[in-house]
Design a protein around this motif. Structure first.
Motif, PDB file in Angstrom:
ATOM      1  N   LEU A  20       0.833  -1.213   0.000  1.00 27.37           N
ATOM      2  CA  LEU A  20       0.000   0.000   0.000  1.00 27.37           C
ATOM      3  C   LEU A  20       0.865   1.259   0.000  1.00 27.37           C
ATOM      4  O   LEU A  20       0.517   2.257  -0.612  1.00 27.37           O
ATOM      5  CB  LEU A  20      -0.931   0.000   1.221  1.00 27.37           C
ATOM      6  CG  LEU A  20      -2.086  -0.994   1.161  1.00 27.37           C
ATOM      7  CD1 LEU A  20      -2.801  -1.057   2.501  1.00 27.37           C
ATOM      8  CD2 LEU A  20      -3.080  -0.597   0.077  1.00 27.37           C
ATOM      9  N   LYS A  24       0.669   4.215  -2.526  1.00 26.73           N
ATOM     10  CA  LYS A  24       0.536   5.624  -2.082  1.00 26.73           C
ATOM     11  C   LYS A  24       1.572   6.494  -2.780  1.00 26.73           C
ATOM     12  O   LYS A  24       1.278   7.590  -3.243  1.00 26.73           O
ATOM     13  CB  LYS A  24       0.737   5.728  -0.563  1.00 26.73           C
ATOM     14  CG  LYS A  24      -0.520   5.410   0.188  1.00 26.73           C
ATOM     15  CD  LYS A  24      -0.472   5.569   1.686  1.00 26.73           C
ATOM     16  CE  LYS A  24       0.800   5.739   2.401  1.00 26.73           C
ATOM     17  NZ  LYS A  24       0.752   6.817   3.383  1.00 26.73           N
ATOM     18  N   ASP A  25       2.791   5.970  -2.845  1.00 29.76           N
ATOM     19  CA  ASP A  25       3.860   6.740  -3.487  1.00 29.76           C
ATOM     20  C   ASP A  25       3.571   6.949  -4.970  1.00 29.76           C
ATOM     21  O   ASP A  25       3.942   7.978  -5.546  1.00 29.76           O
ATOM     22  CB  ASP A  25       5.211   6.033  -3.311  1.00 29.76           C
ATOM     23  CG  ASP A  25       5.681   6.076  -1.863  1.00 29.76           C
ATOM     24  OD1 ASP A  25       5.122   6.889  -1.102  1.00 29.76           O
ATOM     25  OD2 ASP A  25       6.561   5.282  -1.496  1.00 29.76           O
ATOM     26  N   ALA A  27       0.611   7.230  -6.272  1.00 34.85           N
ATOM     27  CA  ALA A  27      -0.569   8.089  -6.484  1.00 34.85           C
ATOM     28  C   ALA A  27      -0.096   9.488  -6.874  1.00 34.85           C
ATOM     29  O   ALA A  27       0.807  10.049  -6.241  1.00 34.85           O
ATOM     30  CB  ALA A  27      -1.414   8.138  -5.216  1.00 34.85           C
ATOM     31  N   THR A  28      -0.715  10.029  -7.910  1.00 33.02           N
ATOM     32  CA  THR A  28      -0.208  11.317  -8.419  1.00 33.02           C
ATOM     33  C   THR A  28      -0.909  12.520  -7.802  1.00 33.02           C
ATOM     34  O   THR A  28      -0.396  13.623  -7.850  1.00 33.02           O
ATOM     35  CB  THR A  28      -0.366  11.390  -9.948  1.00 33.02           C
ATOM     36  OG1 THR A  28      -1.728  11.065 -10.261  1.00 33.02           O
ATOM     37  CG2 THR A  28       0.580  10.432 -10.646  1.00 33.02           C
ATOM     38  N   SER A  29      -2.079  12.321  -7.249  1.00 34.71           N
ATOM     39  CA  SER A  29      -2.808  13.486  -6.716  1.00 34.71           C
ATOM     40  C   SER A  29      -3.360  13.185  -5.329  1.00 34.71           C
ATOM     41  O   SER A  29      -3.435  12.026  -4.906  1.00 34.71           O
ATOM     42  CB  SER A  29      -3.965  13.850  -7.651  1.00 34.71           C
ATOM     43  OG  SER A  29      -4.933  12.822  -7.598  1.00 34.71           O
ATOM     44  N   LEU A  30      -3.763  14.257  -4.669  1.00 32.03           N
ATOM     45  CA  LEU A  30      -4.384  14.109  -3.349  1.00 32.03           C
ATOM     46  C   LEU A  30      -5.681  13.326  -3.450  1.00 32.03           C
ATOM     47  O   LEU A  30      -6.028  12.545  -2.573  1.00 32.03           O
ATOM     48  CB  LEU A  30      -4.696  15.493  -2.774  1.00 32.03           C
ATOM     49  CG  LEU A  30      -3.672  16.119  -1.840  1.00 32.03           C
ATOM     50  CD1 LEU A  30      -4.164  17.461  -1.351  1.00 32.03           C
ATOM     51  CD2 LEU A  30      -3.373  15.209  -0.649  1.00 32.03           C
ATOM     52  N   ASP A  32      -6.362  10.940  -5.471  1.00 36.10           N
ATOM     53  CA  ASP A  32      -6.048   9.507  -5.558  1.00 36.10           C
ATOM     54  C   ASP A  32      -5.793   8.942  -4.166  1.00 36.10           C
ATOM     55  O   ASP A  32      -6.166   7.816  -3.855  1.00 36.10           O
ATOM     56  CB  ASP A  32      -4.788   9.286  -6.407  1.00 36.10           C
ATOM     57  CG  ASP A  32      -5.056   9.567  -7.876  1.00 36.10           C
ATOM     58  OD1 ASP A  32      -6.247   9.639  -8.236  1.00 36.10           O
ATOM     59  OD2 ASP A  32      -4.080   9.749  -8.625  1.00 36.10           O
ATOM     60  N   LEU A  33      -5.126   9.732  -3.336  1.00 37.03           N
ATOM     61  CA  LEU A  33      -4.798   9.269  -1.989  1.00 37.03           C
ATOM     62  C   LEU A  33      -6.028   9.268  -1.085  1.00 37.03           C
ATOM     63  O   LEU A  33      -6.293   8.309  -0.373  1.00 37.03           O
ATOM     64  CB  LEU A  33      -3.722  10.167  -1.374  1.00 37.03           C
ATOM     65  CG  LEU A  33      -2.302   9.937  -1.864  1.00 37.03           C
ATOM     66  CD1 LEU A  33      -1.417  11.099  -1.469  1.00 37.03           C
ATOM     67  CD2 LEU A  33      -1.747   8.643  -1.282  1.00 37.03           C
ATOM     68  N   ALA A  34      -6.752  10.381  -1.132  1.00 42.24           N
ATOM     69  CA  ALA A  34      -7.890  10.517  -0.225  1.00 42.24           C
ATOM     70  C   ALA A  34      -9.091   9.699  -0.700  1.00 42.24           C
ATOM     71  O   ALA A  34     -10.005   9.425   0.079  1.00 42.24           O
ATOM     72  CB  ALA A  34      -8.272  11.982  -0.092  1.00 42.24           C
ATOM     73  N   GLY A  35      -9.091   9.351  -1.972  1.00 41.07           N
ATOM     74  CA  GLY A  35     -10.193   8.561  -2.510  1.00 41.07           C
ATOM     75  C   GLY A  35     -11.485   9.343  -2.618  1.00 41.07           C
ATOM     76  O   GLY A  35     -12.568   8.758  -2.610  1.00 41.07           O
TER      77      GLY A  35
END
Lengths: 159, 425
Positions: A20, A24-25, A27-30, A32-35
């Motif tokens: 994971l 996370k690393d 993921a290009t945008s916030l 993508d991270l925050a979903g």
């Protein structure tokens, strides 16, 4: 036995965490991270700003205007087509070159206008600041007069 | 995370792993990672991890002291990492703030957006630029708890539990504004809370006054006829030392007999060069008979001596200001003076109103005339000075480090308990 299971569970979780973390690393945008969609910017309500915030905002916007004085197009001419792409690019460049005598005069006029506009805003800003400082000094003087006389020893000015 | 998920974490790592894999598919990798982090704590495998971020941690300041004191109070119950952008060590922080941070570690995350020889100024970030603090947002997602001690609203919190500490909302709600995404808001005074609500529209928060620990180590020293000011010599003159000199001069003219043996001592830090300080020096040189002393960048031990011997404390910050940011948000130096039994005479605005009870533990003033009247009263009445000084000392105790630590531990033990239980956060 129980500790073995515990150890196994820990290892599984650790391995998944590793995976994971890599995701996370990557993921290009916030988002993508925050979903979830995120609002990044809020329009600034200029009426609600204090004087110093307005000063800051005016300075920022003036520098944006300054950065945008040159309005010549900066788009790179390209084509995504594999074989005829270079030909298309050549044609576009040729067209742009052919149009240059006409477009250039427009851009030059627009740039000159932009420069004058920015210079005018800057001059207004400076003039406004000087008037504001003068008003502050007068306000202070009025306050001191109302308070019952000026200082015997004049205050050190910090303007 | 639901209670079921937390229970699953304790029963089986495989269940937890499966739940995390499902969550990753639905809500992205961060949500799944957070589930695993919480599951580990719920299962008792480790202490919760906590990151405390401050973009100016490498500089000495009241806000930074606030965060570091919080870290000290929590370091036994959390695995703490202090995140900074410029080189700084726990040894530096321990020396600057007289704290024990031996269980904390520091992580330095350089930001290329800002020149290495210039300040990290968030005002340079706009909707037209990238958000340099995105790296901190990403980092926040690697911890159970994330505390933003910078009041830097451009950091989006990705941790399970996030706290935003605000000493004053410095910027308007604008580009890259994420303060509303934090789970908890902590503010340093009611004055700050009022402006957070007005500027950012965020109303629910928790109130923890900054820790102040300037109590004299060895009893009360004899007081001298000294009016003290302790405030940074700001280049813009917002702390108004120049106005203090003018007011002191007027005080001597107004009450020549009573004020004859009194001195004004102005202490404070200053960057070099500082044109404002130079103008003050030049002004004083032109008035050699005026008993005003300047103490710039003095060591802590010397400052403590000044507090111990001063009878009256002046604080003008906010006088004649229309910008709320230029009014004292709290006023740590006022509390420091009060803890030393100085009678505070302070501007009636901002956080000062929450500290000094007018007529009980000091005086508040709205204009120069009021300041002079009240100071003249205090210097002419020793009994009054002593009585109010004693009350000031009592009141100063309400803002001690012990009180701060107690509030911080209560808050975080509750959060940690909820976190480990699996109840909704």
């Amino acid at each position: 036995m129980a500790s073995d299971m515990d150890e196994k569970a820990r290892n599984e979780v650790a391995a998944l965490k590793e995976r994971l973390r890599a995701d996370k690393d990557a993921a290009t945008s916030l988002e993508d991270l925050a979903g979830a969609p995120i609002q990044h910017h809020f329009p600034i309500d200029l009426w609600s700003l204090s004087d110093s915030e307005l000063d800051n905002e005016m300075g920022k916007r003036l520098s944006f205007l300054n950065e945008d004085i040159d309005c010549r197009p900066t788009v790179e001419i390209a084509s995504h087509r594999r074989f005829i792409g270079p030909f298309i690019v050549f044609c576009k460049k040729l067209l742009l070159w052919a149009m240059r005598p006409y477009t250039n005069s427009l851009f030059v006029r627009q740039n000159r206008f932009n420069e004058q506009l920015v210079a005018f805003h800057l001059a207004s800003f400076i003039r406004f600041r000087r008037l504001e400082e003068r008003a502050k000094r007068l306000e202070k003087l009025a306050g001191e007069t109302l308070e019952g006389g000026e200082d015997e020893v004049p205050a050190v000015r910090h303007d | 995370m639901t209670k079921t998920a937390a229970a699953a974490s304790m029963s089986s790592g495989r269940d937890l792993a499966n739940a995390a894999a499902d969550l990753a598919a639905r809500s992205g990798p961060q949500a799944a990672y957070n589930l695993l982090l919480r599951g580990e704590v719920a299962a008792g495998w480790r202490k919760p991890s906590l990151a405390l971020y401050d973009h100016t941690l490498h500089l000495i300041g009241g806000g930074e002291k606030y965060g570091c004191t919080m870290a000290q109070a929590l370091q036994d119950d959390f695995d703490i990492t202090l995140i900074a952008h410029r080189p700084v060590s726990t040894a530096d922080l321990m020396k600057w703030y007289d704290l024990d941070l031996s269980h904390c570690q520091v992580k330095i995350m350089p930001l290329e957006f800002f020149p290495s020889d210039g300040p990290i100024n968030p005002d340079r970030v706009s909707a037209r630029t990238e958000n340099p603090f995105l790296a901190v947002s990403r980092e926040s997602g690697n911890y159970d708890f994330f505390i933003n001690n910078s009041m830097l609203e451009m950091v989006y919190p990705l941790a399970n539990v996030s706290l935003f500490i605000c000493h004053f909302p410095e910027r308007p709600k604008g580009p890259y504004f994420y303060a509303q995404h934090y789970g908890h808001l902590i503010y340093n005074s009611r004055y700050t809370a009022e402006w957070i609500a007005r500027k950012w529209g965020i109303a629910n928060g928790r109130h923890i006054y900054p820790p102040v620990d300037m109590e004299p180590a060895s009893g009360d020293a004899p007081k001298e006829n000294v009016i003290l000011s302790v405030a940074r010599f700001e280049s813009g003159g917002s702390k108004q030392q120049a106005e203090m000199i003018a007011a002191f001069s007027r005080l001597r003219a107004m009450a020549p007999e009573a004020a004859r043996d009194w001195r004004l001592v102005l202490c404070g830090g200053s960057a070099s060069p500082n044109p404002y300080l130079e103008r003050i020096r030049a002004g004083l040189a032109a008035q050699p008979g005026l008993p005003v002393e300047l103490r710039v960048n003095m060591p802590l031990a010397e400052l403590k001596r000044e507090y111990a011997r001063a009878s009256i404390f002046w604080h003008f910050c906010g006088l004649g200001q229309s910008n709320p940011a230029n009014v004292e948000h709290f006023g740590m130096s006022t509390v420091e003076a009060m803890q030393n039994g100085c009678l505070p005479v302070v501007f009636d605005g901002g956080g000062q109103r929450e500290i000094v009870e007018d007529g009980v533990s000091g005086f508040r003033f709205s204009g120069t005339r009021e300041l002079l009247e009240r100071t003249a009263r205090a210097i002419g009445d020793r009994e009054l000075r002593l009585r109010l000084g004693m009350e000031a000392k009592r009141r100063g105790g309400d803002f001690s480090r012990a009180v701060f630590n107690e509030k911080v531990r209560t808050l975080f033990s509750g959060l940690a308990e909820t976190y480990a239980s699996g109840d909704p956060l």
